[in-house]
Design a protein around this motif. Structure first.
Motif, PDB file in Angstrom:
ATOM      1  N   LEU A  49     -10.189  23.558  -3.972  1.00 53.72           N
ATOM      2  CA  LEU A  49     -11.119  24.889  -3.812  1.00 53.72           C
ATOM      3  C   LEU A  49     -12.563  24.017  -2.984  1.00 53.72           C
ATOM      4  O   LEU A  49     -12.775  24.871  -1.959  1.00 53.72           O
ATOM      5  N   SER A  50     -12.910  23.028  -3.094  1.00 54.53           N
ATOM      6  CA  SER A  50     -13.869  22.379  -2.315  1.00 54.53           C
ATOM      7  C   SER A  50     -13.430  22.438  -0.793  1.00 54.53           C
ATOM      8  O   SER A  50     -13.912  22.845   0.105  1.00 54.53           O
ATOM      9  N   ILE A  77      -6.212  18.237 -14.169  1.00 53.73           N
ATOM     10  CA  ILE A  77      -5.961  19.235 -13.560  1.00 53.73           C
ATOM     11  C   ILE A  77      -7.050  19.877 -12.835  1.00 53.73           C
ATOM     12  O   ILE A  77      -6.974  20.351 -11.873  1.00 53.73           O
ATOM     13  N   MET A  78      -8.074  20.167 -13.671  1.00 51.73           N
ATOM     14  CA  MET A  78      -9.482  20.762 -13.352  1.00 51.73           C
ATOM     15  C   MET A  78     -10.033  19.818 -11.983  1.00 51.73           C
ATOM     16  O   MET A  78     -10.591  20.706 -11.148  1.00 51.73           O
ATOM     17  N   ARG A  79      -9.950  18.719 -11.881  1.00 49.31           N
ATOM     18  CA  ARG A  79     -10.349  17.778 -10.948  1.00 49.31           C
ATOM     19  C   ARG A  79      -9.780  18.099  -9.496  1.00 49.31           C
ATOM     20  O   ARG A  79     -10.346  18.359  -8.526  1.00 49.31           O
ATOM     21  N   LYS A  80      -8.353  18.069  -9.610  1.00 48.22           N
ATOM     22  CA  LYS A  80      -7.372  18.452  -8.539  1.00 48.22           C
ATOM     23  C   LYS A  80      -7.877  19.913  -8.020  1.00 48.22           C
ATOM     24  O   LYS A  80      -7.841  20.098  -6.838  1.00 48.22           O
ATOM     25  N   PHE A  81      -7.907  20.854  -8.893  1.00 52.21           N
ATOM     26  CA  PHE A  81      -8.274  22.136  -8.448  1.00 52.21           C
ATOM     27  C   PHE A  81      -9.718  22.427  -7.880  1.00 52.21           C
ATOM     28  O   PHE A  81      -9.793  22.813  -6.922  1.00 52.21           O
ATOM     29  N   SER A  82     -10.562  21.613  -8.281  1.00 52.73           N
ATOM     30  CA  SER A  82     -11.915  21.321  -7.920  1.00 52.73           C
ATOM     31  C   SER A  82     -11.962  20.945  -6.484  1.00 52.73           C
ATOM     32  O   SER A  82     -12.676  21.503  -5.447  1.00 52.73           O
ATOM     33  N   LEU A 127     -14.999  24.434   2.419  1.00 52.30           N
ATOM     34  CA  LEU A 127     -15.605  23.504   3.669  1.00 52.30           C
ATOM     35  C   LEU A 127     -14.690  23.925   4.792  1.00 52.30           C
ATOM     36  O   LEU A 127     -15.279  24.220   5.727  1.00 52.30           O
ATOM     37  N   LEU A 128     -13.483  24.346   4.826  1.00 50.33           N
ATOM     38  CA  LEU A 128     -12.807  24.695   5.831  1.00 50.33           C
ATOM     39  C   LEU A 128     -13.133  26.127   6.513  1.00 50.33           C
ATOM     40  O   LEU A 128     -13.405  26.491   7.521  1.00 50.33           O
TER      41      LEU A 128
END
Length: 174
Positions: free
Chosen positions: A62-63, A54-59, A67-68
């Motif tokens: 967010l990244s 879950i934290m990887r997906k959120f990260s 970037l956008l």
């Protein structure tokens, strides 16, 4: 049980049959000791794996958003820059500069902004991680030199991609 048993660690082989046997064993212990909660290592590992996922997906999300937003900021800056420099662009064209030269000038500026932004972003992010990791989390965080390469490469890519349309507009001015 208070005063008698404070923990039961149930370990297994990690194979699929072993995990089933482990769950049966945990249920049997819970029957023998009513009110006791037996947690297997497999349950803990599954929970940790799920949390990390879950934290990887959120990260990642967010990244992508950061970037956008950064890319849109660069596009906005470059568009405003083209608008403000219309007279200079016109002068350069009147003196014989080609649209390709004008395009090159703005893309070189985008490359410079991307390189400076990537390096600055790396250092602004790295030092707090090193300091806060040690002070807040009691973890030693070591700067990884390869990450500055990635930071600059990604910043260059975003900068050039989001500057392409304003640069083409500058090159197309009459």
């Amino acid at each position: 049980k208070r005063g008698v048993v404070n923990a039961i660690e149930v370990l297994g082989c990690g194979c699929s049959k072993g995990e089933k046997d482990l769950m049966v064993l945990a249920r049997n212990i819970e029957k023998i000791l009513p009110g006791a909660k037996v947690i297997t290592i497999a349950r803990i590992a599954r929970t940790q794996t799920k949390t990390i996922s879950i934290m990887r997906k959120f990260s990642r999300l967010l990244s992508a958003v950061v970037l956008l937003i950064g890319g849109m900021g660069i596009a906005n800056y470059m568009t405003a820059n083209v608008y403000e420099r219309r007279k200079e662009i016109g002068t350069l064209l009147a003196l014989g500069a080609t649209p390709k030269t004008i395009l090159s000038i703005f893309l070189q500026k985008a490359v410079l902004l991307g390189a400076i932004g990537g390096a600055t972003g790396y250092f602004i992010g790295m030092w707090p991680a090193v300091i806060l990791g040690r002070r807040v989390l009691n973890l030693e965080v070591f700067p990884q030199k390869i990450l500055i390469v990635w930071a600059i490469a990604i910043a260059l890519f975003i900068s050039v991609i989001f500057s392409a349309a304003p640069a083409r507009k500058a090159a197309g001015l009459d």
